[in-house]
Design a protein around this motif. Sequence first.
Motif, PDB file in Angstrom:
ATOM      1  N   THR A 132       8.266  -4.320  -5.079  1.00 39.05           N
ATOM      2  CA  THR A 132       7.055  -3.800  -4.266  1.00 39.05           C
ATOM      3  C   THR A 132       6.040  -4.484  -4.200  1.00 39.05           C
ATOM      4  OG1 THR A 132       7.379  -1.417  -4.940  1.00 39.05           O
ATOM      5  CG2 THR A 132       5.202  -1.982  -4.151  1.00 39.05           C
ATOM      6  N   MET A 134       1.921  -5.991  -2.914  1.00 41.23           N
ATOM      7  CA  MET A 134       0.945  -5.340  -2.701  1.00 41.23           C
ATOM      8  C   MET A 134      -0.087  -6.401  -2.192  1.00 41.23           C
ATOM      9  SD  MET A 134       0.624  -3.471  -6.344  1.00 41.23           S
ATOM     10  CE  MET A 134       1.819  -4.191  -6.912  1.00 41.23           C
ATOM     11  N   SER A 156       6.396  -3.579   1.175  1.00 44.30           N
ATOM     12  CA  SER A 156       5.293  -4.595   1.200  1.00 44.30           C
ATOM     13  C   SER A 156       4.253  -4.002   1.812  1.00 44.30           C
ATOM     14  CB  SER A 156       5.541  -5.955   1.977  1.00 44.30           C
ATOM     15  OG  SER A 156       6.435  -6.521   1.563  1.00 44.30           O
ATOM     16  N   SER A 157       2.895  -3.886   1.239  1.00 44.00           N
ATOM     17  CA  SER A 157       1.972  -3.199   2.059  1.00 44.00           C
ATOM     18  C   SER A 157       0.666  -4.013   2.033  1.00 44.00           C
ATOM     19  CB  SER A 157       1.494  -1.882   1.491  1.00 44.00           C
ATOM     20  OG  SER A 157       1.499  -1.571   0.343  1.00 44.00           O
ATOM     21  N   ILE A 159      -3.460  -3.917   1.590  1.00 41.77           N
ATOM     22  CA  ILE A 159      -3.992  -3.001   0.963  1.00 41.77           C
ATOM     23  C   ILE A 159      -5.586  -3.349   1.332  1.00 41.77           C
ATOM     24  CG2 ILE A 159      -5.101  -2.109  -1.204  1.00 41.77           C
ATOM     25  CD1 ILE A 159      -2.038  -1.535  -0.874  1.00 41.77           C
ATOM     26  N   GLY A 165      -4.747  -7.251  -3.205  1.00 43.72           N
ATOM     27  CA  GLY A 165      -3.555  -6.942  -3.620  1.00 43.72           C
ATOM     28  C   GLY A 165      -3.598  -7.057  -5.124  1.00 43.72           C
ATOM     29  N   CYS A 168      -5.162  -3.720  -6.451  1.00 46.53           N
ATOM     30  CA  CYS A 168      -4.216  -2.693  -6.276  1.00 46.53           C
ATOM     31  C   CYS A 168      -3.069  -2.758  -7.535  1.00 46.53           C
ATOM     32  CB  CYS A 168      -3.330  -2.924  -5.009  1.00 46.53           C
ATOM     33  SG  CYS A 168      -2.440  -1.393  -4.665  1.00 46.53           S
ATOM     34  N   LYS A 169      -2.763  -4.078  -7.894  1.00 50.53           N
ATOM     35  CA  LYS A 169      -1.818  -4.268  -8.995  1.00 50.53           C
ATOM     36  C   LYS A 169      -2.603  -3.512 -10.271  1.00 50.53           C
ATOM     37  CE  LYS A 169       1.552  -6.335 -11.897  1.00 50.53           C
ATOM     38  NZ  LYS A 169       2.855  -6.045 -11.875  1.00 50.53           N
ATOM     39  N   ASN A 172      -2.502  -0.224 -10.719  1.00 46.20           N
ATOM     40  CA  ASN A 172      -1.278   0.248 -11.068  1.00 46.20           C
ATOM     41  C   ASN A 172      -1.249  -0.071 -12.865  1.00 46.20           C
ATOM     42  OD1 ASN A 172       1.917   0.163 -10.123  1.00 46.20           O
ATOM     43  ND2 ASN A 172       1.936  -1.442 -11.655  1.00 46.20           N
TER      44      ASN A 172
ATOM     45  N   VAL B 200      -3.475   2.383  -1.847  1.00 45.67           N
ATOM     46  CA  VAL B 200      -3.053   2.149  -3.097  1.00 45.67           C
ATOM     47  C   VAL B 200      -2.076   3.004  -3.623  1.00 45.67           C
ATOM     48  CG1 VAL B 200      -3.992   2.177  -5.468  1.00 45.67           C
ATOM     49  CG2 VAL B 200      -5.343   1.228  -3.656  1.00 45.67           C
ATOM     50  N   ALA B 203       1.442   2.421  -2.242  1.00 44.89           N
ATOM     51  CA  ALA B 203       1.836   1.098  -2.627  1.00 44.89           C
ATOM     52  C   ALA B 203       2.547   1.383  -4.135  1.00 44.89           C
ATOM     53  CB  ALA B 203       0.965  -0.175  -2.721  1.00 44.89           C
TER      54      ALA B 203
END
Lengths: 287, 287, 287, 287
Positions: A132, A134, A156-157, A159, A165, A168-169, A172, B200, B203
């Motif tokens: 995935t 981001m 894939s997106s 953000i 990106g 966003c990680k 996560n 988010v 993803a």
Amino acid sequence: MARCTFLGLGVMGYPMAGHLAGAGHDVVVWNRTAAKMEQWAAEHGGVSAPSVEAAVADADFVFACLGDDPDVRSVAEKAIPAMKPGAVLVDHTTASAELARELDQAARDAGIGFLDAPVSGGQAGAENGQLTIMCGGEADTFARAEPVMDAYAKASSLIGPAGAGQLCKMVNQICIAGIVQGLSEGLHFAKRSGLDPALVIGAISKGAAQSWQMENRWQTMVKDEFDFGFAIDWMRKDLRITLEEARRNGARLPVAALVDQFYADVQAMGGNRWDTSSLIARLERDL
Amino acid sequence: MARCTFLGLGVMGYPMAGHLAGAGHDVVVWNRTAAKMEQWAAEHGGVSAPSVEAAVADADFVFACLGDDPDVRSVAEKAIPAMKPGAVLVDHTTASAELARELDQAARDAGIGFLDAPVSGGQAGAENGQLTIMCGGEADTFARAEPVMDAYAKASSLIGPAGAGQLCKMVNQICIAGIVQGLSEGLHFAKRSGLDPALVIGAISKGAAQSWQMENRWQTMVKDEFDFGFAIDWMRKDLRITLEEARRNGARLPVAALVDQFYADVQAMGGNRWDTSSLIARLERDL
Amino acid sequence: MARCTFLGLGVMGYPMAGHLAGAGHDVVVWNRTAAKMEQWAAEHGGVSAPSVEAAVADADFVFACLGDDPDVRSVAEKAIPAMKPGAVLVDHTTASAELARELDQAARDAGIGFLDAPVSGGQAGAENGQLTIMCGGEADTFARAEPVMDAYAKASSLIGPAGAGQLCKMVNQICIAGIVQGLSEGLHFAKRSGLDPALVIGAISKGAAQSWQMENRWQTMVKDEFDFGFAIDWMRKDLRITLEEARRNGARLPVAALVDQFYADVQAMGGNRWDTSSLIARLERDL
Amino acid sequence: MARCTFLGLGVMGYPMAGHLAGAGHDVVVWNRTAAKMEQWAAEHGGVSAPSVEAAVADADFVFACLGDDPDVRSVAEKAIPAMKPGAVLVDHTTASAELARELDQAARDAGIGFLDAPVSGGQAGAENGQLTIMCGGEADTFARAEPVMDAYAKASSLIGPAGAGQLCKMVNQICIAGIVQGLSEGLHFAKRSGLDPALVIGAISKGAAQSWQMENRWQTMVKDEFDFGFAIDWMRKDLRITLEEARRNGARLPVAALVDQFYADVQAMGGNRWDTSSLIARLERDL
Ligand SMILES: NC(=O)C1=CN([C@@H]2O[C@H](COP(=O)(O)OP(=O)(O)OC[C@H]3O[C@@H](n4cnc5c(N)ncnc54)[C@H](OP(=O)(O)O)[C@@H]3O)[C@@H](O)[C@H]2O)C=CC1
Ligand SMILES: NC(=O)C1=CN([C@@H]2O[C@H](COP(=O)(O)OP(=O)(O)OC[C@H]3O[C@@H](n4cnc5c(N)ncnc54)[C@H](OP(=O)(O)O)[C@@H]3O)[C@@H](O)[C@H]2O)C=CC1
Ligand SMILES: NC(=O)C1=CN([C@@H]2O[C@H](COP(=O)(O)OP(=O)(O)OC[C@H]3O[C@@H](n4cnc5c(N)ncnc54)[C@H](OP(=O)(O)O)[C@@H]3O)[C@@H](O)[C@H]2O)C=CC1
């Protein structure tokens, strides 16, 4: 088919570059330690380059998957000036949002596109081509890169702008920190109570306590097996970057900060390369 | 079809008793506040009883779903001596494992069967008859009760001897504490970073950060909506019971203990009846 | 001089009762395990009694120093009805405020005075007669008991109505939890940094980081010596009582709750009887 | 008497430079914002310099008290090359140990002496000339600087080689984090329990719960007064530096890491400039 360069053939980059080649792209690789790029070239019939500059000179897309901010900065400083105008640099390293913004600016100045594009899915995802991704950056840059990244991505997106990106990680990793500690305490409590973990997980894994970590890690956690997966050293790097970003954006992350210290406990037990699920070892091993 | 009694027609018990009636069992109900049992009897055509003793006298199965340990103890003290030999008492209350063991002994002495059988699935699960039931007790008692409980369960399992159902539920709550705090910090960080939470979650919700809570609560958490679900007052009761049990079995629960205090912060904000996902309100509201 | 009875000749009670005798009071002692009261009577020339009831029958002041709530309750149930009207019961046990209020009511009903009067100062304070006593109860009861307690106190104070002594002791323990953990992390960091702890303490122990714990415990902490002082099992009892009280009064105690779990880590290392300063062992020993 | 230069006339530096002048040293000052150095020169009859280079050129001792690592680095880059061989640079800023080692090397290369010399004692200590100074560096450099620093110090000590002063200051801040949070929870609990804080502090402030913070801050904490003292923004800088150092030396600092996040809560309440004792505001204000 595109002309692609891959910089950094580590646990993640090696198979990712392989999927690009497998998808029919022209792939040039470079790796600091030369043996790995030679092995890759032999295995995939691609080309290895003697320097970052030589590796990127003809590429339409340059992908990097390195370690930490300083690693990316040192490689990007060589790559960006050597890239063709109109090319795109995609950084798959998990690094800071500040670095992403800095590279985005440098790329703009050089007339090239940039995406920060950290991944999730781990070694298995890289090997199976099921990552995935981001992304942070411009929509048109993303639109151009996405079909190429499809070689190793299941999704894939985009953000937001540069840095999004990475941010966003970070979200996560924050979520994972809480989940894994909660799961560790839960399994530890179950063992201490004399319950059969398999029966417990069977009963609770469909409801409000369910998580990917529960489904995919409970068995190895109960067996005290951590010799695989996403290494604690990487996790602490990610949490460091995240906690630093939180100083800037004002977010409060009490449990992420605490779990980061618990990961330091596991490092002190020798667990630098153990999977993140080894938080349970702090609770189980010292008895 | 069995002769069943249901003691305690609260948010959970009311619909559970309804499912028993709907499945064709003969159901007698009793509730401390009489109005509710009259309403139930009117709605389901069942019978309400003037006292616990009267309610249980003819039952093959007596189910209870009450509040906390003292509530269960006071009702069970009346029920057990009044039950028929060979009948079964099933306690669906989330209570302590010690109480379960105590009631199990009292039931044995009275020649009846006992199961501690806390549930998960919440109000919605009770209403839809889709609860998960975690049981402690004898295998043959479980075998007799399970088909009756099927009226409101999607899955029942026997985890171990008396108390094991309660212990299993504690594992469930421990896991949830870590997950919800992690998710709260993640969404809070995302908002502070200016990210679109929907992108988010899109993803990250298929990978290692995924959880039931993420899938089912992120939208209301982001909208600051907590007026539903599993109330913090109940969650703190469950964590209190869990932390007390951990004192006995030696389990260390640092994040569960900390999150319990964070729930106290939310109570101080007026959130006693808010859903457990309201941990995020501590982070979002005080700005 | 007063007629005094002392119930409970443990680490604390034995020397406290000795100071009463030393101050010239008539002292009758009782202890569950008879050997200790015989030893005491032999040593101090006092009288031991065969039962609680016999011990308290003629006393103007009855002092108790037992373990936990249930211990006090079981002894007080015998003592209160057997005491003379107008006598005073002083409980030096660290116990709950709820128990104090319950005993206060029972004492009122029996026409006797009551003080909850937990102490600080530890074994050394008991032996040297230098305890600090925190009392809850009526002002005139306190006024009568204070001169007698002076035999083993350097300071006694009336904090408020029944229970206030226990609540004050809880404040004491909350403060200690934060201080000792902070000090443990500080010394651990100093050692990890290769600093000489003596030089560090010399530099910082007069300023904003100063504490009684720093002055009195740094040397043994650095030497990993914990075989003395206030036992972790007692500290966890006190924190349990404190965290339960916080559930009632709405106080939020995140670090006290977390440190309580860290103490559980030390118990798991075998430290049940170690001094509270052994929190540092969690950090130092697992390397 | 020595020729001294002071760089940075903030809350701390301004009075420290004043004490140097008062002790009879020749003092040249420099400050980024010129108004402050002009005010200082007018008040103390000293000399202000137009640039760092000009300020340090003739000095035997150069003292700096600036903000954070980058501030010190940028000023030191100008100062070191402009200093006389054999002169001594003393940095009173609280900064990282890594910066201290870097400056120490640069100073060696330039033939000058260097001490990292962070202080404790706060604004009051600077104004009264009663600071505590924790030094890292060579013994002879320390021996030369100490008599000069005596102008504003009540005690100076050499802790070890370059960086050791900063590391010692980190130990100080780690201890404070635990103490202040414990004290905040204690006072919050006392208020929630309806106790009179003055009576509580009277009873517990001589024993095992005692701390400088308790003696010097309890009254303002109870009155919710924080408009003075050591600002949270500075404390979070210090904890950031400390937690980064802990990543290198492997120390685990769970409560320091958590309290750092609680300070972020206070910042979110608007408390950037409040005294560190304002941790209690998190607990008291949101009700
Ligand atoms: N492993 C995983 O499961 C996941 C990892 N990630 C992230 O992906 C990134 C890579 O991880 P992974 O592949 O596991 O790491 P590895 O350590 O296996 O590989 C790192 C790669 O970066 C190169 N590299 C590191 N520093 C430099 C430098 N200064 N100059 C040039 N090359 C350098 C290494 O070269 P050399 O061969 O010479 O050492 C190697 O090719 C990290 O940011 C990690 O956080 C993200 C998701 C999952
Ligand atoms: N030790 C310390 O440093 C400090 C202790 N305290 C508090 O003081 C209290 C006593 O501590 P300490 O003296 O160290 O404890 P000990 O364990 O040494 O002594 C406990 C005493 O209580 C008696 N006892 C316990 N349970 C019962 C019961 N159910 N019935 C009758 N007698 C009972 C014991 O009798 P037996 O001899 O038969 O076991 C013994 O005399 C505790 O509440 C503790 O928290 C407070 C400050 C400091
Ligand atoms: N205040 C306190 O109670 C204590 C403070 N400390 C530490 O002492 C240091 C100074 O604190 P304090 O005096 O309160 O801080 P102030 O903010 O009052 O003063 C900071 C000083 O540094 C100067 N400065 C900052 N950045 C730069 C730069 N990049 N270039 C040139 N000059 C710069 C400022 O100049 P300008 O006037 O132009 O802004 C000012 O003179 C900090 O490291 C702090 O952590 C240590 C113990 C106690």
